[in-house]
Motif scaffolding. Structure first.
Motif: not given
Length: 305
Positions: A1-4, A7
């Motif tokens: 899972m990546q932070g949003l 970006q």
């Protein structure tokens, strides 16, 4: 899972395009030995894009080191942004280093091209035979000094002639961890040590400076520190374009000239070495001047007077 949340990469292209889009009418003023030169951020941006095309035309490799041997000028600002915004690395050579240190630095960095102010050519000319990787010498005419038409082993170019007819290029850097600039220490034991910055390291540091010093687009930054030094190239070459601060460059430090520039142009801030501040304070006291609009002088390296 990546932070949003974030970006967008923190690259030099972000700073460049911000200045180009939002602050195109702001000015860059340079106090040179021959007089005052002025340009706008918009004009600077167009020439910087052309310079990116010049680097392509010269065949400078990806990640290739682009060296400068020059005073504080608007052309030097073009050279600070064009290389990293096209995937190369700006390498500012300190004109005050010992000859053997310059030879070591140029060869260690593996510079492919050196952009040289005409007035400084005599300083670097005796060292040219010792440079192992340099292919191109580009001369920037600042009004004085003798430069030969050719030098054995190098391709010689005129800066303005290279820009003529070269279309501007698009900048597209998406990796914020790419190297953007490098400089070398001096006065240390052994050989000079390389300090290499990525696109994001200096951009992040700039945000702290802008906030801590309460700088806005109403300020005018006087920059007497050489842009070959971290102080000069962060606060004189990056910060103004990020914030929209107008820039006032001094090609060479002279306290009397600095006071005139502060008074005549309304400079409000400066980031430089402590000896500059001491000389400025001492001279103002001797002349009975107060410089009421000049509100910030950030310095380090020695005790503040």
């Amino acid at each position: 899972m990546q932070g949003l949340m974030q970006q967008t990469p923190l690259t030099m292209v972000h700073i460049f395009e911000r200045a180009e889009k939002y602050h195109s009418e702001k000015t860059i003023t340079t106090a040179t030995a021959t007089g005052i030169e002025r340009t706008t951020y918009g004009e600077w941006a167009a020439r910087t894009r052309q310079l990116g095309g010049v680097l392509d035309k010269l065949g400078i490799s990806k990640n290739g080191r682009v060296a400068t041997f020059a005073w504080n000028t608007a052309r030097h600002l073009e050279l600070y942004f064009a290389p990293p915004c096209t995937g190369r690395v700006t390498h500012t050579l300190n004109i005050r280093l010992f000859p053997e240190q310059l030879t070591y630095i140029v060869n260690h960095a593996e510079d492919e091209v050196i952009f040289i102010d005409r007035s400084l050519f005599a300083l670097i000319a005796p060292l040219l035979p010792t440079f192992k990787t340099v292919k191109h010498l580009v001369i920037m005419d600042d009004g004085k000094g003798d430069v030969p038409k050719s030098v054995d082993g190098f391709q010689m170019h005129d800066y303005e002639e290279l820009l003529k007819g070269t279309p501007g290029v698009e900048f597209n850097i998406t990796d914020e961890n790419l190297a953007s600039s490098m400089c070398y220490t001096s006065g240390t034991t052994g050989n000079p040590k390389q300090v290499r910055h990525s696109h994001n390291t200096l951009t992040a540091a700039l945000d702290n400076g802008v906030e801590g010093w309460h700088l806005t687009d109403k300020d005018l930054m006087l920059m007497p520190s050489p842009v070959t030094h971290i102080t000069g190239y962060v606060n004189g070459m990056e910060m103004p374009f990020l914030t929209g601060i107008k820039t006032l460059l001094m090609s060479q430090w002279d306290v009397t000239e600095a006071i005139k520039l502060i008074e005549n142009y309304g400079a409000t801030a400066c980031v430089s070495a402590t000896p500059f501040l001491k000389e400025l304070v001492d001279t103002c006291q001797q002349q009975g001047k107060t410089l009421p609009g000049f509100r910030l002088f950030a310095c380090g390296g020695a005790s503040v007077p």
